[in-house]
Scaffold this motif. Structure first.
Motif, PDB file in Angstrom:
ATOM      1  N   ASN A 187       0.801  -1.225   0.000  1.00  0.00           N
ATOM      2  CA  ASN A 187       0.000   0.000   0.000  1.00  0.00           C
ATOM      3  C   ASN A 187       0.832   1.272   0.000  1.00  0.00           C
ATOM      4  O   ASN A 187       0.270   2.362  -0.061  1.00  0.00           O
ATOM      5  CB  ASN A 187      -1.030   0.007   1.136  1.00  0.00           C
ATOM      6  N   VAL A 188       2.166   1.161   0.010  1.00  0.00           N
ATOM      7  CA  VAL A 188       2.963   2.378  -0.235  1.00  0.00           C
ATOM      8  C   VAL A 188       2.787   2.833  -1.679  1.00  0.00           C
ATOM      9  O   VAL A 188       3.144   3.960  -2.026  1.00  0.00           O
ATOM     10  CB  VAL A 188       4.463   2.194   0.092  1.00  0.00           C
ATOM     11  N   TYR A 189       2.220   1.966  -2.530  1.00  0.00           N
ATOM     12  CA  TYR A 189       1.943   2.305  -3.930  1.00  0.00           C
ATOM     13  C   TYR A 189       0.444   2.489  -4.192  1.00  0.00           C
ATOM     14  O   TYR A 189       0.020   2.507  -5.348  1.00  0.00           O
ATOM     15  CB  TYR A 189       2.500   1.214  -4.846  1.00  0.00           C
ATOM     16  N   SER A 190      -0.344   2.626  -3.157  1.00  0.00           N
ATOM     17  CA  SER A 190      -1.798   2.695  -3.325  1.00  0.00           C
ATOM     18  C   SER A 190      -2.265   4.108  -3.643  1.00  0.00           C
ATOM     19  O   SER A 190      -1.549   5.093  -3.457  1.00  0.00           O
ATOM     20  CB  SER A 190      -2.503   2.194  -2.066  1.00  0.00           C
ATOM     21  N   ILE A 235      -2.524  -7.738 -15.865  1.00  0.00           N
ATOM     22  CA  ILE A 235      -2.137  -9.012 -15.252  1.00  0.00           C
ATOM     23  C   ILE A 235      -0.684  -9.319 -15.588  1.00  0.00           C
ATOM     24  O   ILE A 235       0.094  -9.756 -14.729  1.00  0.00           O
ATOM     25  CB  ILE A 235      -3.075 -10.140 -15.728  1.00  0.00           C
ATOM     26  N   HIS A 236      -0.299  -9.066 -16.849  1.00  0.00           N
ATOM     27  CA  HIS A 236       1.084  -9.308 -17.261  1.00  0.00           C
ATOM     28  C   HIS A 236       2.044  -8.378 -16.536  1.00  0.00           C
ATOM     29  O   HIS A 236       3.098  -8.805 -16.037  1.00  0.00           O
ATOM     30  CB  HIS A 236       1.210  -9.129 -18.779  1.00  0.00           C
ATOM     31  N   LEU A 237       1.675  -7.112 -16.425  1.00  0.00           N
ATOM     32  CA  LEU A 237       2.564  -6.152 -15.764  1.00  0.00           C
ATOM     33  C   LEU A 237       2.755  -6.483 -14.290  1.00  0.00           C
ATOM     34  O   LEU A 237       3.818  -6.226 -13.715  1.00  0.00           O
ATOM     35  CB  LEU A 237       2.015  -4.731 -15.917  1.00  0.00           C
ATOM     36  N   ALA A 238       1.733  -7.053 -13.655  1.00  0.00           N
ATOM     37  CA  ALA A 238       1.824  -7.385 -12.232  1.00  0.00           C
ATOM     38  C   ALA A 238       2.540  -8.700 -11.973  1.00  0.00           C
ATOM     39  O   ALA A 238       2.905  -8.992 -10.833  1.00  0.00           O
ATOM     40  CB  ALA A 238       0.411  -7.455 -11.637  1.00  0.00           C
ATOM     41  N   SER A 239       2.799  -9.466 -13.018  1.00  0.00           N
ATOM     42  CA  SER A 239       3.239 -10.857 -12.851  1.00  0.00           C
ATOM     43  C   SER A 239       4.701 -11.024 -12.469  1.00  0.00           C
ATOM     44  O   SER A 239       5.099 -12.089 -11.988  1.00  0.00           O
ATOM     45  CB  SER A 239       2.991 -11.623 -14.155  1.00  0.00           C
ATOM     46  N   THR A 258      -1.693  -3.427  -6.739  1.00  0.00           N
ATOM     47  CA  THR A 258      -2.401  -2.806  -5.613  1.00  0.00           C
ATOM     48  C   THR A 258      -3.917  -2.937  -5.707  1.00  0.00           C
ATOM     49  O   THR A 258      -4.628  -2.300  -4.923  1.00  0.00           O
ATOM     50  CB  THR A 258      -2.062  -1.301  -5.550  1.00  0.00           C
ATOM     51  N   ARG A 259      -4.430  -3.736  -6.627  1.00  0.00           N
ATOM     52  CA  ARG A 259      -5.882  -3.718  -6.842  1.00  0.00           C
ATOM     53  C   ARG A 259      -6.655  -4.047  -5.560  1.00  0.00           C
ATOM     54  O   ARG A 259      -7.605  -3.336  -5.200  1.00  0.00           O
ATOM     55  CB  ARG A 259      -6.277  -4.676  -7.966  1.00  0.00           C
TER      56      ARG A 259
END
Length: 340
Positions: free
Chosen positions: A91-94, A172-176, A254-255
């Motif tokens: 959550n530092v990126y939220s 999804i790819h970027l988060a993987s 962060t979803r």
């Protein structure tokens, strides 16, 4: 008279500054009109894969209109800290954390009210910041990014892609964790940036497709980009090479955190703040139909549209600037000193 974009370095119109915001150091661009007097303060929030310099065509307009401009590199980008997660919580990126840090920077700069503008992820930030800090945000605008209200039910990226938004498969790819394996050096970062900003291979090969993500096999083939080249490209490559690309991709991890933090806003979905939404006609991800029915929750909304792709800020800067200028003038911020 057209206004010249901000140069990456050595531009007398802006200063590169830093501030410690809730424990982390941010880099930001700071500009005041000649003479030092200003009517209001505008914060400009960038998205991915961008930097504060993504607003290089808009900053001169706003200065010319007599406004103070603050454009931070967001968490994980450029000269701003890039905390590792883990061990740090994601959550530092939220969106909540970004909103808190914007509010803290405004406090440090003595701004009791700010105009807040965003693009891409920055658009998501400014809508949420307006919910979290309605007393701080006097006006809000977003380019490309429609307002999406907080929701009581969690919807995963996978379910979102399987349902209404198949073009969000790239998230999804970027988060993987896969993208970092192929974009991990100055040379590959350069090819990646050229490709994300529209560069193509000799046979039209793309570096990115919304329904897939980053196409690593095509990166070596990518040629020059009309939107990202020369000194600006060199600057972006240097800034993205500071910490690598991994930290910037944390925004796509962060979803669930964003949903959890949004639960505190379920009774605050309506944004009555004067707002502007600028649709990019040819945005292949944030498509026009996604902005339907925004008026139901934004009673003071002004809409406009520019015939551009997702990179409207730099692809059609004169058109975007004209829209923003008209809206600000309609909100009482007066005419600019130059005719654009």
């Amino acid at each position: 008279m057209s206004l010249q974009p901000i140069e990456p370095t050595g531009d007398p119109r802006i200063d590169h500054k830093t501030a410690v915001l809730n424990g982390y150091t941010y880099h930001y661009l700071y500009g005041v009109p000649p003479g030092g007097q200003y009517k209001a303060t505008v914060f400009l929030i960038h998205g991915w894969p961008d930097l504060s310099l993504g607003w290089r065509y808009q900053i001169p307009l706003l200065l010319d209109m007599g406004l103070r401009v603050v454009a931070p590199d967001m968490m994980g980008f450029g000269g701003t800290d890039a905390p590792e997660s883990p061990p740090n919580p994601i959550n530092v990126y939220s969106l909540k954390r970004a909103s808190d840090d914007i509010a803290e920077l405004a406090r440090q700069l003595g701004a009791q009210k700010i105009i807040l503008g965003g693009h891409d992820w920055g658009g998501a930030v400014v809508w949420r910041a307006t919910l979290w800090y309605p007393e701080l945000i006097s006006h809000v605008f977003a380019v490309c990014t429609p307002y999406t209200a907080p929701h009581k039910d969690y919807v995963s990226l996978e379910d979102l892609v399987a349902g209404f938004l198949p073009q969000f498969q790239y998230q999804i790819h970027l988060a993987s964790g896969e993208v970092e394996k192929s974009v991990n050096s100055e040379a590959t970062i350069r090819q990646f940036l050229k490709g994300l900003y529209g560069g193509r291979g000799p046979n039209g090969e793309a570096a990115f497709e919304p329904e897939k993500g980053v196409l690593a096999e095509n990166l070596p083939k990518i040629g020059e980009s009309k939107l990202m080249n020369g000194k600006v490209l060199d600057y972006y490559v240097r800034e993205y090479s500071r910490n690598g690309i991994h930290s910037t991709l944390n925004w796509y991890r962060t979803r669930k955190t964003n949903w959890e933090e949004d639960l505190a806003l379920l009774d605050k979905k309506v944004i009555s703040t004067p707002s502007l939404f600028v649709q990019a006609t040819y945005d292949s991800v944030l498509k026009p139909e996604m902005s339907r029915n925004m008026e139901a929750l934004l009673p003071n909304l002004t809409r406009d549209e520019v015939a551009a792709t997702h990179w409207a800020l730099t692809q059609k800067p004169a058109e975007v600037n004209a829209i923003v200028r008209r809206w600000l003038e309609s909100q009482g911020f007066g005419e600019s000193r130059s005719s654009l």
